[in-house]
Design a protein around this motif. Structure first.
Motif, mmCIF file in Angstrom:
data_model
loop_
_atom_site.group_PDB
_atom_site.id
_atom_site.type_symbol
_atom_site.label_atom_id
_atom_site.label_comp_id
_atom_site.label_asym_id
_atom_site.label_seq_id
_atom_site.Cartn_x
_atom_site.Cartn_y
_atom_site.Cartn_z
ATOM 1 N N CYS A 203 2.290 8.656 5.534
ATOM 2 C CA CYS A 203 2.753 8.750 6.936
ATOM 3 C C CYS A 203 2.119 7.673 7.803
ATOM 4 N N HIS A 204 0.843 7.407 7.602
ATOM 5 C CA HIS A 204 0.182 6.352 8.376
ATOM 6 C C HIS A 204 0.769 4.978 8.057
ATOM 7 N N GLU B 221 3.808 4.344 6.922
ATOM 8 C CA GLU B 221 5.148 4.286 7.502
ATOM 9 C C GLU B 221 5.080 4.054 9.014
ATOM 10 N N ALA B 222 4.152 4.722 9.673
ATOM 11 C CA ALA B 222 3.997 4.543 11.125
ATOM 12 C C ALA B 222 3.553 3.118 11.455
ATOM 13 N N GLU B 223 2.652 2.572 10.639
ATOM 14 C CA GLU B 223 2.206 1.202 10.902
ATOM 15 C C GLU B 223 3.351 0.213 10.724
ATOM 16 N N ILE B 224 4.182 0.424 9.723
ATOM 17 C CA ILE B 224 5.331 -0.462 9.516
ATOM 18 C C ILE B 224 6.286 -0.365 10.710
ATOM 19 N N ARG B 225 6.533 0.856 11.201
ATOM 20 C CA ARG B 225 7.389 1.014 12.385
ATOM 21 C C ARG B 225 6.780 0.292 13.585
ATOM 22 N N TRP B 226 5.480 0.418 13.762
ATOM 23 C CA TRP B 226 4.807 -0.242 14.881
ATOM 24 C C TRP B 226 4.891 -1.762 14.728
ATOM 25 N N LEU B 227 4.724 -2.261 13.521
ATOM 26 C CA LEU B 227 4.839 -3.706 13.284
ATOM 27 C C LEU B 227 6.265 -4.180 13.573
ATOM 28 N N ASP B 228 7.260 -3.396 13.196
ATOM 29 C CA ASP B 228 8.642 -3.741 13.531
ATOM 30 C C ASP B 228 8.810 -3.824 15.048
ATOM 31 N N ALA C 6 0.837 -1.204 0.000
ATOM 32 C CA ALA C 6 0.000 0.000 0.000
ATOM 33 C C ALA C 6 0.868 1.249 0.000
ATOM 34 N N LEU C 7 1.938 1.234 0.781
ATOM 35 C CA LEU C 7 2.851 2.373 0.842
ATOM 36 C C LEU C 7 3.441 2.658 -0.535
ATOM 37 N N HIS C 8 3.877 1.622 -1.230
ATOM 38 C CA HIS C 8 4.441 1.812 -2.576
ATOM 39 C C HIS C 8 3.397 2.429 -3.508
ATOM 40 N N GLU C 9 2.148 1.993 -3.399
ATOM 41 C CA GLU C 9 1.084 2.536 -4.240
ATOM 42 C C GLU C 9 0.821 4.002 -3.905
ATOM 43 N N HIS C 10 0.794 4.341 -2.626
ATOM 44 C CA HIS C 10 0.588 5.741 -2.232
ATOM 45 C C HIS C 10 1.736 6.617 -2.739
ATOM 46 N N LEU D 45 -2.066 16.289 -0.008
ATOM 47 C CA LEU D 45 -2.174 16.230 1.448
ATOM 48 C C LEU D 45 -2.757 14.899 1.903
ATOM 49 N N VAL D 46 -3.779 14.428 1.215
ATOM 50 C CA VAL D 46 -4.395 13.144 1.569
ATOM 51 C C VAL D 46 -3.409 12.011 1.325
#
Length: 181
Positions: A156-157, A159-166, A123-127, A149-150
């Motif tokens: 950012c969300h 990236e944050a989710e990936i950090r949280w999963l790590d 999803a991040l790559h697509e965004h 902006l969207v």
């Protein structure tokens, strides 16, 4: 985003009919939050009931046009002035899933984490791809800025989710290593 307020914002530009509002809402939000046309007309009905919009004739194709009232403008000013409340966070299915998976026999929580990480990375790559496309198309146009902006919020969300999963994976690994057998 409040659909109610989103429609008011779009009506600030002048009279619009329902399907045009739907199209403009989806364009401004980068197609991230598609609207059902019934949802648009239901919301317009409520806004009309509440005195925020009025029917303002028809266009050449016979579609009913809606216009913003002074009460609608006042509501928009108040909405923009209010911060978005974050006091009670929304239920996050992923957090619930991981919390409940811990200790369930036959569930490898680290595999659940890894599957989610792959999904979010895609999803991040697509965004990021969509952001690059938006930057190339018309970077200074207000509709493109809104779309950017969207998209950047989605990036950012993710990236944050990936950090949280790590972090979750590291925590699970530490618990596996230190847990007595």
């Amino acid at each position: 985003m409040s659909i109610r307020h989103g429609l008011l914002v779009l009506l600030e530009r002048g009279p619009r009919y329902g399907s045009r509002l739907r199209t403009e809402f989806e364009a401004r939000t980068g197609g991230t939050w598609p609207l059902n046309i019934g949802q648009v007309y239901t919301t317009l009905g409520r806004l009309e009931r509440d005195g925020m919009v009025v029917q303002d004739g028809e266009d050449e194709a016979g579609r009913v046009l809606y216009s913003l009232t002074e009460a609608g403008r006042a509501e928009l000013r108040a909405w923009f002035a209010r911060p978005v409340e974050r006091a009670s966070p929304p239920r996050d299915e992923l957090a619930i899933k991981l919390a409940l998976a811990v200790g369930v026999s036959g569930v490898d929580v680290r595999r659940v984490v890894e599957a989610q990480r792959r999904h979010v990375a895609d999803a991040l790559h697509e965004h990021v791809r969509r952001r690059a496309q938006a930057l190339a198309e018309a970077p200074g146009h207000p509709d493109e800025v809104a779309r950017l902006l969207v998209l950047e919020q989605l990036i950012c969300h993710a990236e944050a989710e990936i950090r949280w999963l790590d972090h979750c994976e590291a925590r699970l690994l530490r618990l596996t290593i230190t847990r007595p057998e």
